[in-house]
Design a protein around this motif. Structure first.
Motif, mmCIF file in Angstrom:
data_model
loop_
_atom_site.group_PDB
_atom_site.id
_atom_site.type_symbol
_atom_site.label_atom_id
_atom_site.label_comp_id
_atom_site.label_asym_id
_atom_site.label_seq_id
_atom_site.Cartn_x
_atom_site.Cartn_y
_atom_site.Cartn_z
ATOM 1 N N GLN A 51 -22.026 -31.426 -9.216
ATOM 2 C CA GLN A 51 -22.783 -30.197 -9.045
ATOM 3 C C GLN A 51 -23.567 -29.969 -10.328
ATOM 4 O O GLN A 51 -23.045 -29.438 -11.307
ATOM 5 C CB GLN A 51 -21.822 -29.008 -8.788
ATOM 6 N N ILE A 66 -22.065 -33.267 -1.784
ATOM 7 C CA ILE A 66 -23.084 -32.212 -1.711
ATOM 8 C C ILE A 66 -22.608 -30.929 -2.375
ATOM 9 O O ILE A 66 -21.447 -30.811 -2.754
ATOM 10 C CB ILE A 66 -23.513 -31.910 -0.255
ATOM 11 N N PHE A 67 -23.508 -29.971 -2.538
ATOM 12 C CA PHE A 67 -23.182 -28.669 -3.102
ATOM 13 C C PHE A 67 -24.033 -27.597 -2.433
ATOM 14 O O PHE A 67 -24.804 -27.908 -1.520
ATOM 15 C CB PHE A 67 -23.330 -28.670 -4.625
ATOM 16 N N GLU A 68 -23.901 -26.331 -2.908
ATOM 17 C CA GLU A 68 -24.509 -25.145 -2.280
ATOM 18 C C GLU A 68 -23.731 -24.820 -0.991
ATOM 19 O O GLU A 68 -23.808 -25.523 0.008
ATOM 20 C CB GLU A 68 -26.004 -25.322 -1.965
#
Lengths: 218, 218
Positions: A51, A66-68
Motif C-alpha cells: 500500500q 490491491i488497496f483502497e
C-alpha cells in the motif's frame, strides 16, 4: 488448506472494517493480519510495497495485491459473485449503477465530514491529540446537511440504492458505528426517523455484528 | 431526441468528467445546461428529479437517472462496452487494479487537487477573491506526496490501471486541466513519468472535444 485471502490492518480502522463487513457478507474466509500502527508498521518498506500511501487496509488474494477499501469490496463482490449475499453489488446493470451512485455519495459527501468527526471525537482523545472545536462544529454541520438528504431518500426507499441491502449501505457502517456508539453525536442519526430506522436495520446484520465483535476483541 | 442526456454546467470539473467518457464512447447525447448562477441546481425540481445533493452533473439514459460523475462514467463504460474506447477491463484481475487507481483519484488525489483548484482558479474567477495562501501552502506539499506515488506507479505502468487508458486516467483530466493554468503545474512538470502521462492523456481527441463542447456552453 491455506486461506488465500489476506487483509492487512487493525479491525478498529474504519476502512479495514469496511472490507471485513464485505467478506462476512460474502461468506469469504480470510486471514486478518495485524498491523501495529502505533509502532509505525504501516510506514515501513515491506508494507509500502502493498500500500504505497502507507494506509490500511491492504489486501491479497491468490496472485492479486490491491488497496483502497471500496476497490477491495468491489473486487470481492466480482470475484465471489456466487458466494454469500449474491445481490450485494446488484444482479443487473441498473441495480449496479444505483449502488455505484450511492457508494460514490458515501465516498464523496458522507465520508469526509463523518471521518473527520470520527477522528476528532473517537481517535484524537485516545492518541492524546487536542480536539479542534471549530473543525468539529463545521463537520457536524456538513454531516447534518448530508443526513437531511439521506432522511428524504430513506423515506422513499428501504435502503439507499433500493429495496435491498447493498454495498452502498455497507460502506456507511464503519464511520456510523463509531459516531453512534463511541461519541455523543449519535443523535445526528437516531433523531432522524428514516436514517435511524435504516441504521438499526443495517447495523443488526450478522455480518456487521461479527465485525463489531472483532473490533471489541482486538 | 437522444436517450442520453447530460445535465451540467460550464467550469464544472464533474460535468467534464462525464463528458470525457461520453466522447470517448462516441455516444449520441444531449447536453442540458443547468444554470448554476440562477441557482437552478438548488431548486426543488432539480433536487427531486436529478440530484438530491444539488450538484452537477446529472445523467439520463432512457428511464435511468444517475448522479455522481464517477458512478455515471462506470455505467457508461459498462453499458456501452462495445462502443468507442474501452474504458474498463473485462478481465477481473486487470479491472481490480484499475478500480484501485479509480479510488486513489477519488479519495487521495481529488480531495487535495479540488482544494487547490478552488483557491487558485475558481475563487479568483467566480468570486474575484484571491487565494488563501495558508490553504495553498498546506495542500501543495500534500499533492506533491501523492504525485511522488504516481511517479513510481507510472514508471512501472504506462497508464494508472495498466497498459491501456481507462477511467482511472480519465477521471483525472478535468481537475488537471484547471490546475495546469496555475502555479501547481510545476509539481506535475518536475516528475517525468507524471508529465509524460499528462501530455499523453490531455492530447486525446475525445478529451479535446469534451472540453470544447463544455466551453461552447459558456
Amino acid at each position: 488448506m491455506a486461506t488465500p485471502v489476506k487483509v492487512y490492518g487493525p479491525p478498529m480502522s474504519t476502512a479495514v472494517s469496511r472490507v471485513l463487513a464485505c467478506l462476512y457478507e460474502k461468506n469469504v474466509e480470510f486471514e486478518l493480519i495485524s498491523i501495529n500502527m502505533s509502532k509505525g508498521e504501516h510506514k515501513k518498506p515491506e508494507f509500502l510495497k502493498l500500500q504505497p500511501f502507507g494506509q490500511v487496509p491492504a489486501f491479497e488474494d491468490e496472485s492479486i495485491s490491491i488497496f483502497e477499501s471500496r476497490a477491495i469490496c468491489r473486487y470481492i463482490c466480482d470475484k465471489y459473485a456466487d458466494k454469500g449475499n449474491k445481490g450485494l453489488y446488484g444482479t443487473n446493470p441498473l441495480a449496479k449503477a444505483s449502488i455505484d451512485q450511492w457508494i460514490e455519495a458515501e465516498g464523496q459527501s458522507f465520508n469526509p465530514p463523518s471521518s473527520t468527526l470520527v477522528f476528532q471525537l473517537a481517535f484524537a482523545p485516545r492518541m492524546n491529540i487536542k480536539q479542534d472545536k471549530v473543525v468539529i462544529r463545521q463537520n457536524e454541520e456538513k454531516l447534518s446537511k448530508v443526513l437531511d438528504i439521506y432522511e428524504k431518500r430513506l423515506g422513499e426507499a428501504r435502503f439507499l440504492a433500493g429495496d435491498e441491502f447493498s454495498l452502498a449501505d455497507l460502506s456507511h457502517l464503519p464511520n456510523t458505528q463509531y459516531l453512534v456508539s463511541g461519541t455523543d453525536k449519535g443523535n445526528l442519526f437516531t433523531s432522524r426517523e428514516n436514517v435511524g430506522r435504516w441504521w438499526d436495520e443495517i447495523s443488526s446484520r450478522d455480518s456487521w455484528k461479527k465485525v463489531v465483535d472483532l473490533q471489541k476483541g482486538a | 431526441m437522444a436517450a442520453i442526456k447530460v445535465h451540467g454546467s460550464p467550469l464544472s470539473t464533474n460535468t467534464l468528467r462525464v463528458l470525457a467518457a461520453v466522447y470517448e464512447k462516441e455516444l449520441d447525447h444531449e447536453f442540458v445546461l443547468v444554470d448554476k448562477s440562477a441557482g437552478e441546481h438548488k431548486k426543488e425540481h432539480f433536487l427531486s428529479t436529478h440530484n438530491p445533493f444539488g450538484q452537477v452533473p446529472a445523467f439520463e439514459d432512457g428511464d435511468l437517472k444517475l448522479f455522481e460523475s464517477r458512478a455515471i462514467t462506470r455505467y457508461i463504460a459498462c453499458e456501452y462496452a462495445d462502443k468507442g474506447t474501452q474504458l474498463i477491463y473485462q478481465d477481473s484481475k486487470k479491472m481490480a487494479i484499475t478500480s484501485v487507481w479509480m479510488e486513489v483519484e477519488g479519495q487521495q488525489y481529488e480531495q487535495i487537487a479540488a482544494k487547490l483548484a478552488w483557491e487558485l482558479v475558481y475563487k479568483p474567477l467566480l468570486l474575484g477573491m484571491s487565494a488563501d495562501k495558508a490553504i495553498v501552502e498546506e495542500n501543495e506539499p500534500k499533492l506533491a506526496k501523492v504525485l511522488d506515488i504516481y511517479e513510481s506507479r507510472l514508471a512501472q505502468s504506462k497508464y494508472l490501471g495498466g497498459d491501456c487508458f481507462t477511467l482511472a486516467d480519465l477521471h483525472h483530466l478535468p481537475t488537471l486541466h484547471y490546475l495546469f493554468g496555475t502555479q501547481v503545474k510545476k509539481l506535475f512538470d518536475s516528475r517525468p513519468h507524471v508529465s509524460a502521462w499528462i501530455a499523453d492523456i490531455t492530447a486525446r481527441p475525445a478529451w479535446l472535444k469534451a472540453l470544447a463542447a463544455l466551453q461552447s456552453q459558456q
